[in-house]
Design an enzyme around this catalytic site. Structure first.
Site, PDB file in Angstrom:
ATOM      1  N   ASN A   9       0.870  -1.181   0.000  1.00 19.12           N
ATOM      2  CA  ASN A   9       0.000   0.000   0.000  1.00 19.12           C
ATOM      3  C   ASN A   9       0.909   1.234   0.000  1.00 19.12           C
ATOM      4  OD1 ASN A   9      -1.841   2.011   0.444  1.00 19.12           O
ATOM      5  ND2 ASN A   9      -2.381   1.373   2.530  1.00 19.12           N
ATOM      6  N   TRP A  10       1.029   1.841  -1.163  1.00 22.93           N
ATOM      7  CA  TRP A  10       1.940   2.995  -1.274  1.00 22.93           C
ATOM      8  C   TRP A  10       1.356   4.256  -0.662  1.00 22.93           C
ATOM      9  CZ3 TRP A  10       4.079   2.758  -7.028  1.00 22.93           C
ATOM     10  CH2 TRP A  10       4.928   1.662  -7.143  1.00 22.93           C
ATOM     11  N   LYS A  11       0.069   4.218  -0.336  1.00 22.19           N
ATOM     12  CA  LYS A  11      -0.605   5.414   0.215  1.00 22.19           C
ATOM     13  C   LYS A  11      -0.392   6.599  -0.728  1.00 22.19           C
ATOM     14  CE  LYS A  11      -0.261   3.354   4.748  1.00 22.19           C
ATOM     15  NZ  LYS A  11      -0.153   3.490   6.187  1.00 22.19           N
ATOM     16  N   HIS A  97      -9.602   1.442   4.711  1.00 25.29           N
ATOM     17  CA  HIS A  97      -8.356   1.633   5.463  1.00 25.29           C
ATOM     18  C   HIS A  97      -8.601   2.659   6.569  1.00 25.29           C
ATOM     19  CE1 HIS A  97      -4.256   2.748   6.475  1.00 25.29           C
ATOM     20  NE2 HIS A  97      -3.876   1.595   5.940  1.00 25.29           N
ATOM     21  N   GLU A 146      -5.759  -4.572  10.885  1.00 26.97           N
ATOM     22  CA  GLU A 146      -4.679  -3.609  11.106  1.00 26.97           C
ATOM     23  C   GLU A 146      -4.970  -2.769  12.362  1.00 26.97           C
ATOM     24  OE1 GLU A 146      -2.609  -2.519   7.165  1.00 26.97           O
ATOM     25  OE2 GLU A 146      -4.456  -1.355   7.236  1.00 26.97           O
ATOM     26  N   GLY A 152       2.297   2.156  10.982  1.00 25.95           N
ATOM     27  CA  GLY A 152       3.337   3.171  10.840  1.00 25.95           C
ATOM     28  C   GLY A 152       4.082   3.502  12.123  1.00 25.95           C
ATOM     29  N   SER A 183       3.275  -2.157  10.562  1.00 27.19           N
ATOM     30  CA  SER A 183       4.715  -2.200  10.851  1.00 27.19           C
ATOM     31  C   SER A 183       5.385  -3.517  10.461  1.00 27.19           C
ATOM     32  CB  SER A 183       4.973  -1.883  12.336  1.00 27.19           C
ATOM     33  OG  SER A 183       4.511  -0.584  12.638  1.00 27.19           O
ATOM     34  N   GLY A 204       2.729  -1.118   4.405  1.00 31.73           N
ATOM     35  CA  GLY A 204       2.744   0.298   4.044  1.00 31.73           C
ATOM     36  C   GLY A 204       4.167   0.775   3.826  1.00 31.73           C
ATOM     37  N   GLY A 205       4.742   1.408   4.845  1.00 36.86           N
ATOM     38  CA  GLY A 205       6.065   2.032   4.733  1.00 36.86           C
ATOM     39  C   GLY A 205       7.137   1.169   4.089  1.00 36.86           C
TER      40      GLY A 205
HETATM   41  P1  PGA Z   1       2.710   0.292   7.795  1.00 41.56           P
HETATM   42  O1  PGA Z   1       1.246   0.561   7.175  1.00 41.56           O
HETATM   43  O2  PGA Z   1       3.215  -0.983   7.184  1.00 41.56           O
HETATM   44  O3  PGA Z   1       3.517   1.494   7.370  1.00 41.56           O
HETATM   45  O4  PGA Z   1       2.551   0.176   9.262  1.00 41.56           O
HETATM   46  C1  PGA Z   1       0.340  -0.478   7.006  1.00 41.56           C
HETATM   47  C2  PGA Z   1      -0.952   0.057   6.459  1.00 41.56           C
HETATM   48  O5  PGA Z   1      -1.342   1.175   6.815  1.00 41.56           O
HETATM   49  O6  PGA Z   1      -1.612  -0.614   5.642  1.00 41.56           O
END
Ligand code: PGA
Length: 220
Positions: A9-11, A97, A146, A152, A183, A204-205
């Site tokens: 998920n590149w957001k 999300h 999540e 994050g 994370s 995500g990150g």
């Molecule tokens: P993260 O994000 O891996 O940066 O914690 C996960 C998400 O929001 O889907």
């Protein structure tokens, strides 16, 4: 072998140029792709065509997802991106999300409409929840659990707690796959993908670097 989904998920990150660089670097690692694993990359809307075009030429287990979908069909809904259009580029859509719920005030009713729209357009919803009791709309087969505190933060949820929630979700709903997100790193991913009730991760990150994401796939 257990089927699993590894989702990036590149957001709201990356330009067109950065996307090309990510894709070119990622292809170097495509030998890591396994038959039991579907890798889904979810870029911002304008980057969907580029990622979709690239993936179609490279590997059948690479898929594209959107990070959202309009709750309406095509028509007079300024600014919305319809499922009909998305379906040209994406086979999955992340829906609900916690950042959409928080910053864009999406509620359960709207999210149920998004799920229905996605399904009617042939798009598979990846429905996100942050608490085990949250309502899951009809027709959802893939849920991503999540916890808010894990997203994050560098503090992923305890794997035993994740397993308990995932098995609870499966018992109470007609959900087929439960993924974990929050994370995830190359170092911790296997603690989650090895759980009996977990079928993959939403990243995500750590998905923003193609080499780190490839390492996650490798260790999943
Ligand atoms: P993260 O994000 O891996 O940066 O914690 C996960 C998400 O929001 O889907």
């Amino acid at each position: 072998m257990k089927k699993q989904f590894i989702i990036a998920n590149w957001k709201s990150n990356k330009t067109g140029k950065e996307t090309q660089e990510w894709l070119e670097e990622f292809t170097v690692h495509s030998s890591l792709l396994r038959e039991d694993t579907i890798v889904i990359v979810c870029p911002p809307f304008p980057l969907l065509p580029a990622v979709s075009h690239y993936f179609m030429q490279h590997h059948e287990n690479l898929a594209v997802g959107s990070q959202d979908i309009s709750p309406f069909p095509e028509g007079s809904y300024t600014g919305a991106v319809s499922g009909k259009l998305l379906h040209e580029f994406a086979t999955y859509a992340i829906i609900g999300h916690s950042e959409r719920r928080n910053y864009f005030h999406e509620n359960t009713e709207e999210l149920a409409k998004k799920v229905a729209l996605a399904l009617s357009c042939g798009i598979t919803p990846v429905y996100c929840i942050s608490e085990k009791g949250e309502k899951i709309p009809q027709g959802v087969q893939i849920v991503a659990y999540e916890p808010i505190t894990a997203i994050g933060s560098g503090s992923p949820e305890d794997p035993a707690a994740v397993e308990a929630v995932a098995s609870f979700i499966k018992q109470k709903n007609s959900v087929v796959y439960v993924l974990y997100g929050g994370s995830i790193t190359p170092e911790n991913v296997n603690q989650y993908t090895s759980l009996p009730s977990i079928h993959g991760v939403l990243v995500g990150g750590a998905s923003l670097s193609s080499s780190t994401f490839a390492e996650i796939i490798h260790h999943a």
